[in-house]
Write a protein that holds these residues in place. Structure first.
Motif, PDB file in Angstrom:
ATOM      1  N   LYS A 264      51.107  27.827  32.265  1.00  0.00           N
ATOM      2  CA  LYS A 264      51.303  28.146  33.692  1.00  0.00           C
ATOM      3  C   LYS A 264      50.586  29.430  34.064  1.00  0.00           C
ATOM      4  O   LYS A 264      49.943  29.516  35.127  1.00  0.00           O
ATOM      5  CB  LYS A 264      52.799  28.275  33.978  1.00  0.00           C
ATOM      6  N   GLU A 268      47.579  29.856  36.659  1.00  0.00           N
ATOM      7  CA  GLU A 268      47.643  30.788  37.799  1.00  0.00           C
ATOM      8  C   GLU A 268      46.418  31.696  37.823  1.00  0.00           C
ATOM      9  O   GLU A 268      45.858  31.992  38.890  1.00  0.00           O
ATOM     10  CB  GLU A 268      48.919  31.628  37.691  1.00  0.00           C
ATOM     11  N   LYS A 272      43.669  31.784  40.795  1.00  0.00           N
ATOM     12  CA  LYS A 272      43.374  33.028  41.504  1.00  0.00           C
ATOM     13  C   LYS A 272      41.887  33.342  41.484  1.00  0.00           C
ATOM     14  O   LYS A 272      41.307  33.764  42.500  1.00  0.00           O
ATOM     15  CB  LYS A 272      44.163  34.166  40.853  1.00  0.00           C
TER      16      LYS A 272
END
Length: 286
Positions: A264, A268, A272
């Motif tokens: 995860k 992320e 980003k």
């Protein structure tokens, strides 16, 4: 929030721990079969010797009994043979045995003197300020009668010299692979089991019953203590195998959870970075 590198390092650490606990479980499993066979086979021998003692004692009249090990007297102190492992990593086995021993000691109105086998029992005795008659360590995974008989002799001597007035043994009785029961039994004075009248027929003792019992009773106490050590050894191996299997399962579950968190976090980070790239492109085109 930890970084991906930190989580990956922790995953490797937990995986290494799982390898160790799995190896310990396999070692305990390999020792368990031999220990279990020794405990179950010795159980019938000890029970048969108990019936033999009962048959002999049932033929004695109360005024004929001259056996020191079967005489009841006023309690001034109690002896306890405390049998525990030298090592830990056995789940709740050690705490259960020590808790049962502590409850027994708390119920006594007189001082309790201990013959301790195993580092866990020795540490418990010292920590609680119990008077120790003898200490035994390093019995190993294959206890022999030569290693366990000195424990019995120390308590028999203490009883005969009126240092203690009764003797009990505390150990973990092996029931099955997942169950070990903390047990406390009276050893001295020897309590004969109930024997039917038909069970007494046909026994003739030479030269007489007292002479036979003078040899049989000390051997009976030695046998019971030796069998208790065998039971405790089987309980230790089974408890360690179960505990290490559970630890391996927990480590594997932790690795799965950490892997999910790492994925995860990595996703992320990638999202980003993509958003930063898209935003930069939009700014240039605008």
């Amino acid at each position: 929030m930890p970084s991906v590198r930190q989580i990956a390092r922790r995953i490797r650490s937990v995986e290494n721990t799982a390898k160790i606990t799995k190896a310990m479980a396999m070692i305990a499993a390999s020792k368990l079969r031999r220990s279990q066979d020794a405990a179950t086979q010795g159980r019938s021998y000890a029970e048969n010797m108990g019936h033999m003692v009962s048959n002999a004692m049932s033929q004695l009249q109360e005024d004929e009994n001259s056996q020191e090990l079967s005489q009841y007297r006023d309690l001034a102190s109690v002896g306890l043979v405390l049998i525990t492992p030298d090592r830990g990593l056995t789940g709740g086995l050690n705490s259960n045995v020590l808790r049962a021993a502590g409850d027994f000691i708390g119920q006594q109105a007189v001082p309790v003197k201990v013959v301790a086998m195993g580092k866990k029992g020795i540490d418990y005795s010292r920590r609680n300020g119990l008077q120790t008659i003898a200490e035994f360590t390093g019995i190993g995974d294959r206890p022999t009668s030569a290693e366990t008989f000195p424990m019995a002799e120390s308590m028999i001597t203490a009883f005969e010299e009126h240092e203690v007035d009764s003797v009990h043994v505390a150990y973990a009785r092996f029931v099955n692979t997942t169950l070990q029961r903390a047990t406390i039994e009276q050893l001295v004075p020897v309590v004969p089991v109930e024997v039917s009248q038909s069970g007494n027929a046909g026994y003739i003792y030479e030269p007489d019953v007292n002479t036979v019992l003078s040899e049989l009773l000390p051997r009976y106490v030695q046998t019971v203590i030796h069998h208790s050590v065998l039971e405790a050894n089987a309980s230790e191996q089974s408890a360690r195998m179960v505990a290490m299997n559970q630890a391996t399962d927990n480590a594997n579950a932790m690795v799965d959870d950490l892997t999910l968190v790492m994925n995860k976090l990595r996703q992320e980070t990638i999202t980003k970075e993509l958003l930063d790239i898209v935003g930069g492109v939009s700014a240039v085109e605008g």
